[in-house]
Design a protein around this motif. Structure first.
Motif, mmCIF file in Angstrom:
data_model
loop_
_atom_site.group_PDB
_atom_site.id
_atom_site.type_symbol
_atom_site.label_atom_id
_atom_site.label_comp_id
_atom_site.label_asym_id
_atom_site.label_seq_id
_atom_site.Cartn_x
_atom_site.Cartn_y
_atom_site.Cartn_z
ATOM 1 N N THR A 151 -52.893 30.927 -33.796
ATOM 2 C CA THR A 151 -53.110 31.410 -32.431
ATOM 3 C C THR A 151 -53.915 30.350 -31.702
ATOM 4 O O THR A 151 -55.080 30.100 -32.046
ATOM 5 C CB THR A 151 -53.852 32.755 -32.409
ATOM 6 O OG1 THR A 151 -53.097 33.726 -33.146
ATOM 7 C CG2 THR A 151 -54.036 33.255 -30.977
ATOM 8 N N GLU A 167 -55.615 28.831 -28.382
ATOM 9 C CA GLU A 167 -56.146 29.128 -27.042
ATOM 10 C C GLU A 167 -56.273 27.821 -26.269
ATOM 11 O O GLU A 167 -56.977 26.902 -26.695
ATOM 12 C CB GLU A 167 -57.500 29.816 -27.123
ATOM 13 C CG GLU A 167 -58.084 30.172 -25.758
ATOM 14 C CD GLU A 167 -59.410 30.892 -25.843
ATOM 15 O OE1 GLU A 167 -60.221 30.745 -24.896
ATOM 16 O OE2 GLU A 167 -59.650 31.585 -26.841
ATOM 17 N N SER A 168 -55.577 27.733 -25.163
ATOM 18 C CA SER A 168 -55.580 26.530 -24.337
ATOM 19 C C SER A 168 -56.812 26.492 -23.444
ATOM 20 O O SER A 168 -57.480 27.521 -23.236
ATOM 21 C CB SER A 168 -54.312 26.476 -23.490
ATOM 22 O OG SER A 168 -53.171 26.418 -24.321
ATOM 23 N N GLY A 189 -57.274 29.165 -20.827
ATOM 24 C CA GLY A 189 -57.463 30.539 -21.260
ATOM 25 C C GLY A 189 -56.223 31.227 -21.783
ATOM 26 O O GLY A 189 -56.308 32.328 -22.332
ATOM 27 N N THR A 190 -55.055 30.632 -21.633
ATOM 28 C CA THR A 190 -53.833 31.232 -22.158
ATOM 29 C C THR A 190 -53.752 31.018 -23.667
ATOM 30 O O THR A 190 -54.359 30.086 -24.211
ATOM 31 C CB THR A 190 -52.588 30.631 -21.490
ATOM 32 O OG1 THR A 190 -52.550 29.211 -21.755
ATOM 33 C CG2 THR A 190 -52.625 30.858 -19.977
ATOM 34 N N THR A 191 -53.029 31.886 -24.352
ATOM 35 C CA THR A 191 -52.872 31.761 -25.796
ATOM 36 C C THR A 191 -51.393 31.674 -26.162
ATOM 37 O O THR A 191 -50.530 32.176 -25.446
ATOM 38 C CB THR A 191 -53.500 32.952 -26.542
ATOM 39 O OG1 THR A 191 -52.865 34.153 -26.143
ATOM 40 C CG2 THR A 191 -54.994 33.032 -26.256
ATOM 41 N N GLN A 203 -48.868 31.815 -29.848
ATOM 42 C CA GLN A 203 -48.782 32.016 -31.284
ATOM 43 C C GLN A 203 -47.636 31.199 -31.869
ATOM 44 O O GLN A 203 -46.542 31.143 -31.303
ATOM 45 C CB GLN A 203 -48.606 33.499 -31.604
ATOM 46 C CG GLN A 203 -49.833 34.338 -31.242
ATOM 47 C CD GLN A 203 -49.736 35.769 -31.715
ATOM 48 O OE1 GLN A 203 -48.659 36.344 -31.754
ATOM 49 N NE2 GLN A 203 -50.879 36.348 -32.085
ATOM 50 N N ALA A 259 -56.109 22.378 -26.998
ATOM 51 C CA ALA A 259 -56.730 23.637 -27.395
ATOM 52 C C ALA A 259 -58.247 23.557 -27.306
ATOM 53 O O ALA A 259 -58.848 22.479 -27.396
ATOM 54 C CB ALA A 259 -56.317 24.002 -28.815
ATOM 55 N N ARG A 310 -59.676 26.506 -28.906
ATOM 56 C CA ARG A 310 -59.918 27.425 -30.021
ATOM 57 C C ARG A 310 -58.612 27.640 -30.778
ATOM 58 O O ARG A 310 -57.544 27.712 -30.185
ATOM 59 C CB ARG A 310 -60.454 28.760 -29.510
ATOM 60 C CG ARG A 310 -60.787 29.782 -30.584
ATOM 61 C CD ARG A 310 -61.479 30.991 -29.962
ATOM 62 N NE ARG A 310 -61.693 32.038 -30.940
ATOM 63 C CZ ARG A 310 -60.843 33.048 -31.180
ATOM 64 N NH1 ARG A 310 -59.717 33.129 -30.480
ATOM 65 N NH2 ARG A 310 -61.122 33.956 -32.079
ATOM 66 N N GLU A 350 -61.267 29.704 -38.282
ATOM 67 C CA GLU A 350 -61.342 29.442 -36.845
ATOM 68 C C GLU A 350 -61.865 28.037 -36.584
ATOM 69 O O GLU A 350 -62.841 27.600 -37.195
ATOM 70 C CB GLU A 350 -62.269 30.458 -36.155
ATOM 71 C CG GLU A 350 -62.363 30.239 -34.650
ATOM 72 C CD GLU A 350 -63.375 31.170 -33.996
ATOM 73 O OE1 GLU A 350 -62.939 32.094 -33.284
ATOM 74 O OE2 GLU A 350 -64.592 30.972 -34.198
ATOM 75 N N ARG A 357 -62.994 25.639 -33.255
ATOM 76 C CA ARG A 357 -63.269 25.789 -31.831
ATOM 77 C C ARG A 357 -64.203 24.687 -31.358
ATOM 78 O O ARG A 357 -64.928 24.065 -32.142
ATOM 79 C CB ARG A 357 -63.895 27.154 -31.543
ATOM 80 C CG ARG A 357 -65.273 27.383 -32.133
ATOM 81 C CD ARG A 357 -65.727 28.830 -31.921
ATOM 82 N NE ARG A 357 -65.647 29.190 -30.522
ATOM 83 C CZ ARG A 357 -65.549 30.439 -30.087
ATOM 84 N NH1 ARG A 357 -65.498 31.445 -30.945
ATOM 85 N NH2 ARG A 357 -65.506 30.697 -28.804
#
Length: 302
Positions: free
Chosen positions: A178, A180-181, A184-186, A188, A256, A258, A286, A288
């Motif tokens: 997953t 996260e750009s 703020g968009t994600t 998968q 990304a 995250r 994770e 980030r």
């Protein structure tokens, strides 16, 4: 001025005589030198009184030093003398591999903080900083199975030999990503192999994400939706020829801030991950961007 010179005795190219030349070169430039060494558990002391931290080693040693500085809450200018098997950060920042030239250029850079500093935003894996890259798939398996003794003899070519030996037992992995750009968009993705890239270079002179750089406040995720033998070697061929691997129909490249990682089966849960050329003790969950930076002291012609 005090330089803490930290070396990695486990480096594949560690040379005590060369370290001594580097120490004397700093002293010839007027610096006091305090020696230190990295430990495998990362527990070593960064001297509070030092003015500059210099790592003599590769990206793995640099990662340990950065993590130690973060734990101690220290913020000091940092540089790396390229003395490891792979030196991606040193290559990007233009550090010389000649000890005397390196010391002169770093001392000149230290005295010019307005023009010779790079504030590099940190990226973390489950809270632990890394400096250049993380990958899973054939690369990670090759790092896990390489021979340390062979690495000491032939350097980074030991990883290539380990990868060749994988051909008879090719890993079939499946990761659920997953991403996260920055906006703020994600998104998968399902991937058989993937790379998290913070530095411009990968595994030497190669580039997986042309816009990646240490100074950026993002990282790049390169995901192979298929990672069969022929797919992976098509991917490698594109990289070796200097082409953007994202042009391949089974490769996706995403900026990304995250990344969450889950696995689809038991084999994938046991997959090896490499971080800055070393083996991660357990798969990350994770990755980030962190809310702090590391300040690299850049070389200036003396």
């Amino acid at each position: 001025m005090i330089v803490q010179l930290i070396h990695n005795p486990a480096s594949g190219t560690f040379d005590e005589a060369r370290l001594d030349v580097l120490s004397r070169a700093f002293q010839a430039c007027g610096a006091q030198v305090r020696l230190g060494r990295t430990e495998i558990d990362g527990r070593f002391e960064i001297l509070p009184e030092c003015d500059l931290v210099c790592v003599s080693g590769g990206d793995g040693a640099l990662r340990l030093v950065v993590a130690s500085m973060v734990r101690a809450g220290l913020s000091k200018p940092l540089c790396i003398f390229p003395a490891g098997t792979v030196n991606l950060v040193a290559k990007e920042l233009g550090y010389s591999s000649d000890p005397e030239i390196f010391a002169r250029e770093i001392m000149a850079g230290f005295l010019s903080p307005e023009t010779a500093r790079l504030e590099a935003p940190l990226v973390t894996s489950d809270g632990q900083p890394f400096v250049a890259c993380i990958s899973a798939g054939p690369d990670g398996q090759a790092v896990a199975r390489h021979s340390p003794a062979l690495k000491k003899r032939i350097g980074g070519a030991a990883y290539a030999w380990s990868l060749i030996k994988l051909l008879g037992d090719w890993p079939k992995l499946r990761f659920l990503l997953t991403v996260e750009s920055p906006d703020g968009t994600t998104k998968q993705l399902t991937s058989g192999a993937f790379y998290v890239i913070k530095a411009h270079h990968y595994a030497g002179n190669w580039t997986l994400a042309p816009s990646a750089e240490l100074a950026s406040d993002i990282f790049h995720v390169i995901a192979l939706t298929r990672a069969r033998r022929r797919d992976f070697f098509r991917f490698l061929a594109a990289v070796v020829l200097g082409r953007d691997p994202a042009r391949l129909d089974f490769v996706q490249s995403l900026p990304a801030c995250r990344l969450s990682i889950t696995t689809a089966d038991e084999q994938s849960r046991c997959a090896a991950f490499q971080v800055d050329g070393d083996l991660l003790p357990k798969p990350p969950r994770e990755i980030r961007m962190a809310d702090r930076t590391v300040a690299y002291c850049l070389p200036l012609p003396a």
